[in-house]
Design a protein around this motif. Structure first.
Motif, short mmCIF file in Angstrom:
data_model
loop_
_atom_site.label_atom_id
_atom_site.label_comp_id
_atom_site.label_asym_id
_atom_site.label_seq_id
_atom_site.Cartn_x
_atom_site.Cartn_y
_atom_site.Cartn_z
N THR A 33 0.86 -1.18 0.00
CA THR A 33 0.00 0.00 0.00
C THR A 33 0.89 1.23 0.00
O THR A 33 1.82 1.34 0.82
N LEU A 34 0.63 2.14 -0.93
CA LEU A 34 1.42 3.36 -1.05
C LEU A 34 0.70 4.49 -0.33
O LEU A 34 -0.40 4.89 -0.72
N ILE A 93 8.08 3.04 -12.51
CA ILE A 93 7.51 4.16 -11.76
C ILE A 93 5.99 4.14 -11.89
O ILE A 93 5.44 3.80 -12.93
N LEU A 94 5.33 4.52 -10.80
CA LEU A 94 3.88 4.71 -10.81
C LEU A 94 3.60 6.16 -10.46
O LEU A 94 4.19 6.69 -9.52
N ALA A 95 2.71 6.79 -11.21
CA ALA A 95 2.28 8.16 -10.90
C ALA A 95 0.87 8.13 -10.35
O ALA A 95 0.04 7.31 -10.75
N SER A 96 0.57 9.06 -9.44
CA SER A 96 -0.78 9.16 -8.87
C SER A 96 -1.14 10.63 -8.70
O SER A 96 -0.29 11.47 -8.42
N GLY A 97 -2.44 10.93 -8.88
CA GLY A 97 -2.94 12.29 -8.72
C GLY A 97 -4.05 12.31 -7.70
O GLY A 97 -4.87 11.39 -7.62
N SER A 98 -4.12 13.39 -6.92
CA SER A 98 -4.99 13.40 -5.74
C SER A 98 -5.70 14.74 -5.53
O SER A 98 -5.30 15.78 -6.06
N LEU A 128 5.19 10.43 -7.49
CA LEU A 128 5.86 9.38 -8.23
C LEU A 128 6.38 8.35 -7.24
O LEU A 128 7.01 8.70 -6.24
N TRP A 129 6.11 7.08 -7.55
CA TRP A 129 6.45 5.99 -6.64
C TRP A 129 7.34 4.97 -7.34
O TRP A 129 7.17 4.70 -8.53
N ILE A 149 9.18 8.61 -4.60
CA ILE A 149 10.34 9.21 -5.25
C ILE A 149 10.28 10.73 -5.21
O ILE A 149 11.27 11.41 -4.92
N ARG A 150 9.10 11.27 -5.51
CA ARG A 150 9.01 12.72 -5.67
C ARG A 150 7.55 13.17 -5.54
O ARG A 150 6.64 12.44 -5.91
N VAL A 151 7.37 14.38 -5.01
CA VAL A 151 6.05 15.01 -4.95
C VAL A 151 6.08 16.22 -5.88
O VAL A 151 6.94 17.09 -5.74
#
Length: 207
Positions: A128-129, A147-152, A159-160, A168-170
């Motif tokens: 779980t990220l 890499i996985l990207a997510s938007g919220s 970036l995960w 990795i990065r916000v």
């Protein structure tokens, strides 16, 4: 462009997806429906559709994943319409799903502020990220799958690292909810769209 086909359904359509192997279209209204290239309905995946919000085909086209407000992800066998398994573990609505390019992992984005990674062959949750401070609307794997990207709703893109789950990065800059993310074909650029009426392009290697 010219309209090639119009599919008229009996209820609002909440998601649509193309099968990568052969021109099969999946859509969600009251049921998950499969159509061929002529618009003929070839299968109706009835049952616990639970207000499905997102659809994604596996890269080989054999599996259709659906995410719903019932907090679950279902894996459906495309050829026969059989449910392979249901992935349970989110604590709120599942807004988006995406397969890794090798088809071995599925990512799901949820209103519970998390992203889950699932093994396809056995349905087990890999990890779980956690990091987002509000609902997660969208997820997408990079083309190489690292890499996985997510938007919220927290106005960030994150970036995960897929392998270890490390954040990795916000990416900050949007002024409102980030509702969609997608990688360029070479994986070097990430696009994000937001309720703030903007689309941003990010260089992935340095944000």
């Amino acid at each position: 462009g010219r309209v090639l086909l119009r599919l008229k359904l009996d209820a609002p359509v909440r998601s649509v997806a193309f099968c990568p192997k052969g021109l099969i279209i999946a859509s969600v209204s009251n049921d998950v429906l499969l159509f061929d290239e002529s618009g003929r309905e070839i299968r109706s995946l009835k049952g616990r559709n639970d207000w499905v919000r997102s659809l994604a085909f596996s890269p080989d086209g054999h599996i259709l994943a659906s995410g719903s407000i019932a907090r679950t992800v279902r894996l459906l066998e495309v050829e026969y319409g059989r449910e392979i398994r249901s992935l349970v573990g989110h604590h709120d609505r599942v807004w988006d799903v995406d397969f890794s390019r090798d088809g071995k992992i599925l990512a799901s984005a949820s209103a519970d502020k998390t992203v889950s990674l699932w093994q396809i062959h056995n349905g087990r949750k890999l990890r779980t990220l956690k990091g987002h401070q509000d609902r997660v609307w969208s997820v997408e794997f990079s083309p190489e799958g690292l890499i996985l990207a997510s938007g919220s709703d927290d106005r960030t893109v994150r970036l995960w690292e897929v392998e270890g789950g490390r954040e990795i990065r916000v990416l900050r800059g949007h002024k409102d909810w980030v509702v969609g993310v997608t990688f360029s074909p070479d994986g070097r650029v990430l696009a994000s769209c937001s309720k703030d009426k903007s689309v941003r392009l990010w260089q992935v290697d340095n944000g």
